[in-house]
Design a protein around this motif. Sequence first.
Motif, PDB file in Angstrom:
ATOM      1  N   THR A   5      71.710  -6.636  12.826  1.00 24.11           N
ATOM      2  CA  THR A   5      71.378  -8.184  12.628  1.00 24.11           C
ATOM      3  C   THR A   5      72.697  -8.997  13.291  1.00 24.11           C
ATOM      4  OG1 THR A   5      72.373  -8.608  10.297  1.00 24.11           O
ATOM      5  CG2 THR A   5      69.996  -7.900  10.668  1.00 24.11           C
ATOM      6  N   SER A   6      73.639  -8.290  13.630  1.00 22.69           N
ATOM      7  CA  SER A   6      74.818  -9.052  14.126  1.00 22.69           C
ATOM      8  C   SER A   6      74.551  -9.270  15.678  1.00 22.69           C
ATOM      9  CB  SER A   6      75.930  -8.228  14.128  1.00 22.69           C
ATOM     10  OG  SER A   6      76.210  -6.809  14.726  1.00 22.69           O
ATOM     11  N   PHE A   7      73.393  -8.747  16.081  1.00 21.39           N
ATOM     12  CA  PHE A   7      73.207  -8.983  17.722  1.00 21.39           C
ATOM     13  C   PHE A   7      72.246  -9.921  17.960  1.00 21.39           C
ATOM     14  CE2 PHE A   7      74.751  -4.794  17.169  1.00 21.39           C
ATOM     15  CZ  PHE A   7      75.787  -4.617  17.807  1.00 21.39           C
ATOM     16  N   PHE A   8      71.978 -10.660  16.941  1.00 20.37           N
ATOM     17  CA  PHE A   8      70.750 -11.761  17.251  1.00 20.37           C
ATOM     18  C   PHE A   8      71.151 -13.045  16.663  1.00 20.37           C
ATOM     19  CE2 PHE A   8      69.194 -10.501  13.107  1.00 20.37           C
ATOM     20  CZ  PHE A   8      68.728 -11.713  12.868  1.00 20.37           C
ATOM     21  N   THR A   9      70.709 -14.220  17.339  1.00 20.36           N
ATOM     22  CA  THR A   9      70.604 -15.580  16.682  1.00 20.36           C
ATOM     23  C   THR A   9      69.310 -15.829  16.299  1.00 20.36           C
ATOM     24  OG1 THR A   9      72.504 -15.969  18.262  1.00 20.36           O
ATOM     25  CG2 THR A   9      71.167 -17.804  17.121  1.00 20.36           C
ATOM     26  N   GLY A  10      68.899 -16.499  15.192  1.00 16.20           N
ATOM     27  CA  GLY A  10      67.596 -16.804  14.711  1.00 16.20           C
ATOM     28  C   GLY A  10      67.530 -17.072  13.288  1.00 16.20           C
ATOM     29  N   TRP A  11      66.406 -16.596  12.815  1.00 17.25           N
ATOM     30  CA  TRP A  11      66.410 -17.105  11.288  1.00 17.25           C
ATOM     31  C   TRP A  11      65.838 -15.764  10.603  1.00 17.25           C
ATOM     32  CZ3 TRP A  11      63.893 -19.058  15.731  1.00 17.25           C
ATOM     33  CH2 TRP A  11      64.500 -20.323  16.067  1.00 17.25           C
ATOM     34  N   LEU A  12      66.235 -15.789   9.282  1.00 14.01           N
ATOM     35  CA  LEU A  12      65.847 -14.732   8.310  1.00 14.01           C
ATOM     36  C   LEU A  12      64.481 -15.075   7.515  1.00 14.01           C
ATOM     37  CD1 LEU A  12      69.309 -13.851   6.999  1.00 14.01           C
ATOM     38  CD2 LEU A  12      68.060 -12.650   8.916  1.00 14.01           C
ATOM     39  N   VAL A  13      63.854 -14.102   7.218  1.00 16.22           N
ATOM     40  CA  VAL A  13      62.638 -14.500   6.310  1.00 16.22           C
ATOM     41  C   VAL A  13      63.186 -14.653   4.870  1.00 16.22           C
ATOM     42  CG1 VAL A  13      60.771 -13.667   5.285  1.00 16.22           C
ATOM     43  CG2 VAL A  13      60.818 -13.227   7.515  1.00 16.22           C
ATOM     44  N   GLU A  14      63.211 -15.771   4.187  1.00 22.01           N
ATOM     45  CA  GLU A  14      63.687 -15.660   2.803  1.00 22.01           C
ATOM     46  C   GLU A  14      63.290 -14.596   1.841  1.00 22.01           C
ATOM     47  OE1 GLU A  14      63.021 -19.747   1.105  1.00 22.01           O
ATOM     48  OE2 GLU A  14      64.208 -20.697   2.827  1.00 22.01           O
ATOM     49  N   PRO A  15      64.269 -13.811   1.351  1.00 22.87           N
ATOM     50  CA  PRO A  15      63.779 -12.764   0.624  1.00 22.87           C
ATOM     51  C   PRO A  15      62.465 -13.069  -0.652  1.00 22.87           C
ATOM     52  CG  PRO A  15      66.128 -12.989   0.957  1.00 22.87           C
ATOM     53  CD  PRO A  15      65.428 -13.998   1.493  1.00 22.87           C
ATOM     54  N   GLU A  16      62.852 -14.042  -1.193  1.00 21.06           N
ATOM     55  CA  GLU A  16      61.829 -14.160  -2.449  1.00 21.06           C
ATOM     56  C   GLU A  16      60.461 -14.711  -1.868  1.00 21.06           C
ATOM     57  OE1 GLU A  16      63.984 -18.212  -1.395  1.00 21.06           O
ATOM     58  OE2 GLU A  16      64.918 -16.396  -1.749  1.00 21.06           O
ATOM     59  N   HIS A  17      60.493 -15.216  -0.522  1.00 21.89           N
ATOM     60  CA  HIS A  17      59.035 -15.087   0.196  1.00 21.89           C
ATOM     61  C   HIS A  17      58.547 -14.115   0.551  1.00 21.89           C
ATOM     62  CE1 HIS A  17      55.840 -17.718   1.829  1.00 21.89           C
ATOM     63  NE2 HIS A  17      56.345 -17.377   2.911  1.00 21.89           N
ATOM     64  N   ARG A  18      59.473 -13.140   0.966  1.00 18.07           N
ATOM     65  CA  ARG A  18      58.809 -11.871   1.889  1.00 18.07           C
ATOM     66  C   ARG A  18      57.877 -11.174   1.026  1.00 18.07           C
ATOM     67  NH1 ARG A  18      61.391  -6.432   2.000  1.00 18.07           N
ATOM     68  NH2 ARG A  18      60.956  -5.672   4.135  1.00 18.07           N
ATOM     69  N   ALA A  19      57.963 -10.988  -0.268  1.00 15.12           N
ATOM     70  CA  ALA A  19      57.071 -10.202  -1.308  1.00 15.12           C
ATOM     71  C   ALA A  19      55.635 -10.695  -1.067  1.00 15.12           C
ATOM     72  CB  ALA A  19      57.678 -10.078  -2.322  1.00 15.12           C
ATOM     73  N   ALA A  20      55.720 -11.996  -1.308  1.00 11.06           N
ATOM     74  CA  ALA A  20      54.351 -12.523  -1.174  1.00 11.06           C
ATOM     75  C   ALA A  20      53.568 -12.393   0.209  1.00 11.06           C
ATOM     76  CB  ALA A  20      54.510 -14.136  -1.536  1.00 11.06           C
TER      77      ALA A  20
END
Length: 124
Positions: A5-20
Amino acid sequence: MADPTSFFTGWLVEPEHRAALLEKFPPRYATIVAHHVTLKFGDATAEPPAGVSAEIVGQADDGAGVQAMVVRIDGAISRPDGGTFHITWSLDPGREARESNDVIAARGWTPIEPATPVRLTPKP
């Protein structure tokens, strides 16, 4: 090995939303990714992006081990580099997340309606 993940600029999927999201869109392949959306790859000095409005609007699947969800960011699906905003969703062994770009470019994607909001946070 370096943190991938150190090689990109962007956004992370919020972990609490990922499961849904994984429940709503079941992964087809053994390795579940569903981690981030890339804005720019390979520039460790790039400024982190701002917060955004995002929604899943489509799916791409090559039937051979790469599944990705197409994401609309602030109304656009096209990245500045000409690629498509997406989340690599799942992979078969031996496949790599970067292959999502190729699958979307070569095969296109299938719309998902209605669009599904996805909560993203800027990657630090």
